[in-house]
Design an enzyme around this catalytic site. Sequence first.
Site, short mmCIF file in Angstrom:
data_model
loop_
_atom_site.label_atom_id
_atom_site.label_comp_id
_atom_site.label_asym_id
_atom_site.label_seq_id
_atom_site.Cartn_x
_atom_site.Cartn_y
_atom_site.Cartn_z
CB SER A 681 -0.95 -0.04 1.20
OG SER A 681 -1.98 0.92 1.06
CG ASP A 754 -6.73 -2.37 -4.04
OD1 ASP A 754 -7.48 -1.98 -3.12
OD2 ASP A 754 -5.50 -2.18 -4.03
CG HIS A 788 -5.51 -2.54 -0.06
ND1 HIS A 788 -4.88 -1.89 -1.09
CD2 HIS A 788 -4.90 -2.12 1.08
CE1 HIS A 788 -3.94 -1.10 -0.60
NE2 HIS A 788 -3.93 -1.23 0.70
#
Length: 820
Positions: A681, A754, A788
Site C-alpha cells: 500500500s 482492490d 487490497h
Amino acid sequence: MAYRNLEIPFEGPIRYSTFWLVVGMVLVMTVAKPSPGQSQTGYQLPPREIVDIIDAKPDPGLFWSPDTEWVVFADRDALPDVADLARRMLSLAGIRIDPVSRGRFQTDFYRGLSLRRRDGDSIVRIPLEVDVRIGSVSWSHRSQAFVFTKIQPTGTELWWVSVADPSHPKRLTDRLVTVLQGLDWMPDGERLIACVLPEDAGKEPLAPAVPDGPSVQESDGAKAPVRTYQDLLSNAHDEALFEYYARTQLTVLGPNTNSTKIGEPDWIDSAAISPDGEHLLVAKLKKPFSYLVPADLFPKTIDVIDLQGQVKYRVVDVPLGENIPIEGVRLGARGIQWWPGYPARLVWTEALDGGDPKNKVEHREQLWVLDAPFKAPASPLAKLRHRFSGMTFFANPKRFLTSELDRDRRWTTTLMHDLDAKEEPRVFFDRSVRDRYGDPGRVLVKPDENGFAIAKQSGDSVLLSGVGASPEGNRPFLDRRSLTTLETTRLWRCGPDVSENVAALVEFDEGKLRIVARRESTTQPPNYYLRDLLRDTETQLTRFEDPTPQLRGIKKRIVKYHRYDGVPLSATLYLPADYQEGTRLPLIVWAYPLEFNDASTAGQISANPNEFTRIGGTSHLSLLTQGYAIMDDATMPVIGDPETMNDTFIEQIVGAAQAAIDHAVELGVADRDRVGVGGHSYGAFMTANLLAHSKLFKAGVARSGAYNRTLTPFGFQSERRPLWEAKDVYGKISPFMFADQIKTPILFIHGENDNNAGTFPIQSQRMFQAVKGNGGVARLVMLPYESHGYRGRQSVLHTQAEMVSWFNRYVRDASTSTEP
C-alpha cells in the site's frame, strides 16, 4: 464484543457476516499442482517450507462473555480457497454485497463452535454441519446466551445458543439481511433488533438488454472535493440493485417469542434501541443516490420511532455528502447515540465551524441532549475547542468523558465532565496522537444492565489498559485512576521477557483484582491465563500448541540508529534460524512511512521483541527461510508541519533507508551489495520512490500501491492540500513521473478487485507500463478476485513464490561483497 451505545455510523458501516457459495471451482481444479518451486503458467507455489508454514492451522478465535464466565471457541481455517473469492459479488455504493447471503461479501468463516465455562474443564461442541460456515458471533450482555450467523445456500440464518443448554441451539430466522444494519440486543438481553428480508421482496432486478440511456452527472458550481472511492454506483441498474438489496424489514427476534415487525420495509441504514426498550433511533437512506460517494454519505433521515414504527421525533434530515471539505465533517447533528443511565436521552454533536477544519473558530463543536418524550427543544451540553471524537459514560449518568482531536497539532484531549459540579471540565488525557510512550491507555468498559457500555469502576476509580510502548518495546499495563484526584496508580506491567496483555477483566473491587491475560513469548505460543494480580497466582485456561515449531530458532531484536539529521530510528531485526554469527546475509528492508509533527515522537519504538513469531498470509518474514536478514517495520518518518511535510518526503525516506542499511552493515549481518526493499500500500508507494530516487537497493517489491498522485487529487494519506494547491509536490512524490529513473528491478503485485481508496488496480498497471516503456526491469502480477490484501490460498502462495523468486534472482544471488 460491542455494546449498544454505538453511534449511528457515518464514517463507515459495520462489517457483518455474509455468505459463501461454491462458484468457479473449475478455475482451481484445472490448475495442476506442481511440486514446490516448479514454474507453471497458472498459480505457482513457493518452496515447501513456506507452504507448510502458511498452511499451518491457526488457533481458534475466542469470544468471552461480558461477565467472563464463559468463552466460545470458534474454529477457523488458515486461508480460504480462491473459489470462495470467485463467487458472485455486487459492488454497489461502496459496499461489496453477497447476493446469496444478503450481507457483506465475506471470505473468511468460522468452521465450528464450542462452549466452555472459564473455570471448567469440559467443552461442549455446538451441533453443526461438518461444512458449516459461520459469519459472526455475538454475546448477550446478560451472558446467558449468544447468537451466531450461519451462512446457507439459501440465505443467512440467525441462531440462539443458551449456556444452560448449548446442545440445542434455536434458529431465530432464516431471512437475516446485514447489507446495512447489523444486530442490536434489546435491554432484556434475550431479544434482538435485526433486519430481515421483506415478504414482498420479489426477485432481483434484471439488467436491461440495452441501456435505457447514458449515465449523466452534473456540477452546479459548488465545491465538492471527494476522495477516490471505489465500488460506487455507476448506472440506473446499479441503483435498482442497491435499492433491492438494501431494502429490509426491521424486526424483533427472540427464542421465546414470535418475530415482531417494526414499521414498513425501507432502506434501513441503522437502528439502535433505547435503554428503556421503548424507542428506536433509526437512520433510513433516501434519494437522490450518488455516483461519487458511498452509501455512508447518501441522504438520510434519522428519527426516533416507537416499536410500532411511528415516528416520534425527527432528529435530523441529512443531505447528500458530496460537498464535505477535505478532512471535514457534515453539518447538522452527527454522532447521535443514546445516553446510558437515562430511559431515553439522546446526545449528539454539531459542527460550529461549518464542518471545515480550515475555518478559525474558538469552538468547533457543540454537544446537545434531548430526553423523551422529545417535545422540548434540545439543550446545549458542552462546547469543544476541537473536533469531537467520542464519549465515555459512567454508572453515574451525570459524569462523562468527551474526546476531541486537534487536527493542526495532531493532538488528542479527553475532558471529564460532571453535571453536578460547578467547575470547568477537567483534563483527563492530553497528548500527541503519535506519542506512543505517553499513551495512558483506554478506559475499560462493561455493559450495564441494559447493554450499554459504561466504565468499569471500583468505588471512584476506573481501570486503564494500554500497549505500554517504551524504548525496550511494548510492555502492556493496567492502571487505576481516581476520578476524584485524577491520580494514576500502576497495578501491573508486563514482564520484560514475555508479551502479555489484558484480554478481559474478571474482578475489580476492594481487595480483588483478577484478569484474563493473553501471554506469549518468543518460544511459547499465545495462551490464556486467569491471573490474580493481588495474590500473584494464576491458572492456565488454554493450551494451544506451537503450529510452526520450525520457526522457533529465528532470532529477532529491536535495533536503534539515527538518520542523517539526528532523528532516532528503529526496526526489528530478524535473522534466520541457522544464522552463523559474523555472516553477512542478503538484507530486506520492509517499511511503511508515517507522518509526525516532531522528531521526539517519530523515534519512539512501537515493536514488541517478545511476541511469538508467526508467519502467515503474504508476510515477507517467509524470506527468513531462504537465508535473508530482515529489517522489519523500519521506521520511515516524514516529519514537519502537517500542511507541508510532503515537500521533503523523498529526502526523508531516502535518508531513513540509508540509515537502516548502514546500521545493518555496521552490525555485521548485512551485505551492502545485496539489499532489497518492499512494502504494501503506502509502503509500495515508498518502495517505488526509493528505487526512483536512490541507488541503495538491488530490487524492490511493491504490493497494492498508488504511484500517480494526480489520480488522488483531493489528498492522500495525510496530505491535506488538493492537487491544484500543490502541483509541484504531487508531481515530485509521484514515482510514475520518474519511471524513467527506475532501473532497479521492481515487482508489482496488485489485487484485481482492490477497493481501497486511491489504490485502483490501474495504478500498478500503468506504473508497470511506464517502467517497461522506459527500459526498466519490472514484472506485474494481477491477482484474480483479490482486494487490497490477499486472502485466497492460491493467491497467497503465488505471492510468496513471486517474492522469493524475485529477491533470489536480483538480491540473494547478485554479486556478493565482503566489505561493508
